[in-house]
Write an enzyme that holds these catalytic residues in place. Sequence first.
Site, PDB file in Angstrom:
ATOM      1  N   HIS A  46     -69.798  39.560  16.847  1.00 32.90           N
ATOM      2  CA  HIS A  46     -69.191  40.839  17.268  1.00 32.90           C
ATOM      3  C   HIS A  46     -69.845  41.422  18.515  1.00 32.90           C
ATOM      4  O   HIS A  46     -69.463  42.507  18.949  1.00 32.90           O
ATOM      5  CB  HIS A  46     -69.213  41.908  16.156  1.00 32.90           C
ATOM      6  CG  HIS A  46     -68.420  41.535  14.952  1.00 32.90           C
ATOM      7  ND1 HIS A  46     -68.676  42.037  13.704  1.00 32.90           N
ATOM      8  CD2 HIS A  46     -67.372  40.689  14.802  1.00 32.90           C
ATOM      9  CE1 HIS A  46     -67.834  41.520  12.825  1.00 32.90           C
ATOM     10  NE2 HIS A  46     -67.034  40.698  13.467  1.00 32.90           N
ATOM     11  N   CYS A 106     -65.980  33.404  13.194  1.00 32.68           N
ATOM     12  CA  CYS A 106     -65.303  34.686  13.405  1.00 32.68           C
ATOM     13  C   CYS A 106     -64.252  34.492  14.486  1.00 32.68           C
ATOM     14  O   CYS A 106     -64.154  33.418  15.066  1.00 32.68           O
ATOM     15  CB  CYS A 106     -66.350  35.722  13.815  1.00 32.68           C
ATOM     16  SG  CYS A 106     -65.760  37.415  13.736  1.00 32.68           S
ATOM     17  N   HIS A 107     -63.453  35.531  14.736  1.00 33.00           N
ATOM     18  CA  HIS A 107     -62.370  35.398  15.707  1.00 33.00           C
ATOM     19  C   HIS A 107     -62.673  36.034  17.056  1.00 33.00           C
ATOM     20  O   HIS A 107     -61.921  35.858  17.996  1.00 33.00           O
ATOM     21  CB  HIS A 107     -61.095  36.050  15.149  1.00 33.00           C
ATOM     22  CG  HIS A 107     -60.645  35.461  13.879  1.00 33.00           C
ATOM     23  ND1 HIS A 107     -60.697  36.131  12.679  1.00 33.00           N
ATOM     24  CD2 HIS A 107     -60.176  34.227  13.586  1.00 33.00           C
ATOM     25  CE1 HIS A 107     -60.260  35.346  11.715  1.00 33.00           C
ATOM     26  NE2 HIS A 107     -59.945  34.192  12.227  1.00 33.00           N
ATOM     27  N   ASP A 123     -64.263  41.431  19.971  1.00 32.52           N
ATOM     28  CA  ASP A 123     -64.514  42.734  19.337  1.00 32.52           C
ATOM     29  C   ASP A 123     -65.819  43.385  19.784  1.00 32.52           C
ATOM     30  O   ASP A 123     -66.121  44.508  19.384  1.00 32.52           O
ATOM     31  CB  ASP A 123     -64.392  42.675  17.803  1.00 32.52           C
ATOM     32  CG  ASP A 123     -64.838  41.360  17.231  1.00 32.52           C
ATOM     33  OD1 ASP A 123     -65.616  40.691  17.932  1.00 32.52           O
ATOM     34  OD2 ASP A 123     -64.433  41.029  16.111  1.00 32.52           O
ATOM     35  N   ASN A 140     -66.929  38.802   6.555  1.00 28.44           N
ATOM     36  CA  ASN A 140     -67.964  39.705   7.068  1.00 28.44           C
ATOM     37  C   ASN A 140     -68.949  40.111   5.980  1.00 28.44           C
ATOM     38  O   ASN A 140     -68.580  40.133   4.812  1.00 28.44           O
ATOM     39  CB  ASN A 140     -67.314  40.958   7.644  1.00 28.44           C
ATOM     40  CG  ASN A 140     -66.925  40.766   9.096  1.00 28.44           C
ATOM     41  OD1 ASN A 140     -67.688  40.190   9.868  1.00 28.44           O
ATOM     42  ND2 ASN A 140     -65.727  41.221   9.455  1.00 28.44           N
TER      43      ASN A 140
END
Lengths: 472, 472
Positions: free
Chosen positions: B193, B164-165, B257, B143
């Site tokens: 995000h 990213c996840h 997220d 990040n």
Amino acid sequence: MPTPVKVTVIGAGSAVFSLGLVKDLCLTENLAGSHVAFMDTDEGRLDMIHALAERYVKELGVKLTFEKTTVRQDALRDSDFVINTAGREYLHGEERRALHKKHGYYSGPNFGVNYLMNLPLIIEVAEDIERICPKAWLIQSGNPVFEGCTLITRQTGVKAIGLCHGHYGYFSIAKALGLDAQKVQWTAPGLNHLIWLTEFRYEGRDAYPLLDEWIATKAEAYWREREEHPKKYGLEDHMSRAVVDQYRRFGLLPVGDTTRGGGWWYKTDMETRLFWYGPTGGFSSDLHYGPWQEQRYRPIEQIRAVASDPSRSVLKAFPPQKTREQQVPIIDALTNDVAGRFQVNVPNQGALPGVADDVVTEIPALIDKGGIHRIQVNPLPRKIMLEVIQPHILSMEWKLHAFQTGDREMLVEGLLMLNAYHQAGPTTSYEQAKAYVDDLLSQPYEQEWASRYTDRKPSWAKVIERQRRKRP
Amino acid sequence: MPTPVKVTVIGAGSAVFSLGLVKDLCLTENLAGSHVAFMDTDEGRLDMIHALAERYVKELGVKLTFEKTTVRQDALRDSDFVINTAGREYLHGEERRALHKKHGYYSGPNFGVNYLMNLPLIIEVAEDIERICPKAWLIQSGNPVFEGCTLITRQTGVKAIGLCHGHYGYFSIAKALGLDAQKVQWTAPGLNHLIWLTEFRYEGRDAYPLLDEWIATKAEAYWREREEHPKKYGLEDHMSRAVVDQYRRFGLLPVGDTTRGGGWWYKTDMETRLFWYGPTGGFSSDLHYGPWQEQRYRPIEQIRAVASDPSRSVLKAFPPQKTREQQVPIIDALTNDVAGRFQVNVPNQGALPGVADDVVTEIPALIDKGGIHRIQVNPLPRKIMLEVIQPHILSMEWKLHAFQTGDREMLVEGLLMLNAYHQAGPTTSYEQAKAYVDDLLSQPYEQEWASRYTDRKPSWAKVIERQRRKRP
């Protein structure tokens, strides 16, 4: 040879403006023989301004004719120019201020919902023009110029120009610096109410060094003098500490009513306001609002007094001098090819770098019979773009979307998320924003515009259907 | 025939990630014979992961070689792929949280200054790549992916992909709805995000009706069950009331997220948090932070235990199964033309309508030896663009400008004006924002990045010179 035109004034009951327009038309020989249609829903004011205009041209011996009507569509027929000054923001101003405060916002207008009340009328007038007199120019002269003109030019094919007074702030700047305003060359682009002095020359030389010297050597005395003798000065200070602080932060001087902004933290309470804006506490503070209203209404009272006494000379009461308004010179330029440089609000179309083509910016333009020729301007500093221009464009888009969809929740979300851009201070809870919007929209005097914002709870399926658009 | 490559891992001390990478490489025959350079400034962690990796390939009998170094430039030499996982956000996490609270912000990260500490390293790594191994792909895995990748791709010529996840959140959605995740087809574009489920099919049919039915008939029981048996469930709830409320507001389901956001008013206090996010109070609440840290560190402890005992079987402790990470499949795709669809963060270049070309969006892409082929996506609903995407782009631009100019005052102004987008609640006074920034930037542990932000007070003339750019 003069070219007579038909000029329609929507909201002609704005007596000061209408009388100024009559004076400017009287003093523009190119437009002799023109016809003015006054339109207002307030018959009393309409009769007053109509009678006064008739007396004015008679006494002055010029050829202008007038009509009056409360029916907008009648006024628009065969119009060449439509000036829309109508607005409801001054009606119930006190009630609205009280409502702001009741819900924990500062006294100033709350930009989240500010001027929403005028959008329906603005777009309705433009749609009428498109239908009734599609070739007419619309000169949008009532607030919100930024949101209104962007809406008009996106939603209709009407040729629209937005006008405002803010840029005259350069007179005050020149005065404070002891300069002859006639010898000042300036450029101040941006958005309406948010313009910045990108070029500033005096007698051909960069005048920013004069400003820097003034700040270094004279500003403190200037602020003290105003604090000690507030009555000697006007209600608005275009060289206040807030202005100089914005210059320090951004590197360019804010002009005109741009100086009212800068950040809500200049306005958290009266003490803070007095420091930053001088002895009135700045625009729309509790100390400013009353005197400002009085200043607005004094000339109206004067007009009313003269109107009600047919024996008085209107020429003596209102001497035939041109105003500083741009409406009539622009009409002259478009009609008679009398080219001039004006400060206008039109779709950006590349004039101010970094702003989309279909967002209305306030920029200089050369106007002649060929139309509006935008004068391209230098880029604004990136910090101004990021902290002022782009947030306000986002706020405008947000308001127009709420207006177009009737999404009432978006007004609440606007107060919660866009509060940074407001003059009215931050929102500190969901309940605060929700209660304020509910209270505002339920006021009897807001029903004409408020009813379009509904708390629809459509079924999930409908939401999906409406919102999941496909890429074409 | 396998094609061996050199993979450099910056921040290799992230043991869970590095071990996963080793496993994925071991299980990708196409990449047999590859070489991995582990780089970290923490020698202890570096030694640990290096030894563990050696043991892993030996026990499994695959051909992979490793090197370790604390010198970034050495690790980059001849690299084909650089994975940057480095970040300082977890160091001093507790101190930062305490600092937030001390200054009146909620416990969560404060987006105004969040992740600023990682920007210098992110751009330095990219600049090193440009110099040392300019043909390498940079896979940015730390990040802030959004700000970092936008900065990298604007400022360097490096080929960068951000990973990213967050998008794996669709697993949780499928699970809650009782669907087999393998049979779900989904698309969720946006910003890192902040992604939204624009397409959602189950066994070929639109699955949104299943979601609507779940909300209507099962959601309440689901929330109650989680409240009554919190230990049975994970720390993050991708189907919380906050998620469903965002779905109601926006018409699309937020994924992964994204669900942590939605508005600061979901997080004003613990009671509010518990209602909207369930029994942990949502990401980074006081109830969530401890268990989440514990969950993060548990596998690290396990790795440490195995690493310190050479007699143990690493294969038994960490069975050779592929992770869900995208890094190795992407390396395989780019190296061996094994085409695959991935969720990546790359400059938008027209993929998501309404976002500038040079802003990094998170979108699906087909990747093969020809590179990254963006899959164009349907537009997001305008309300999502206005309330989520555009504000966050503005916030990113603001942060990058402050970073690039070192304008410390802009950090304060960001807290004052961009607070709407923060998870950390609104700023209510100038003094609050100023004290917080001053306090944060004076912490000893922040000096490495904080020193670039200075309160320069340049002479007026210099400000003007710097900021008044001319139009070319």
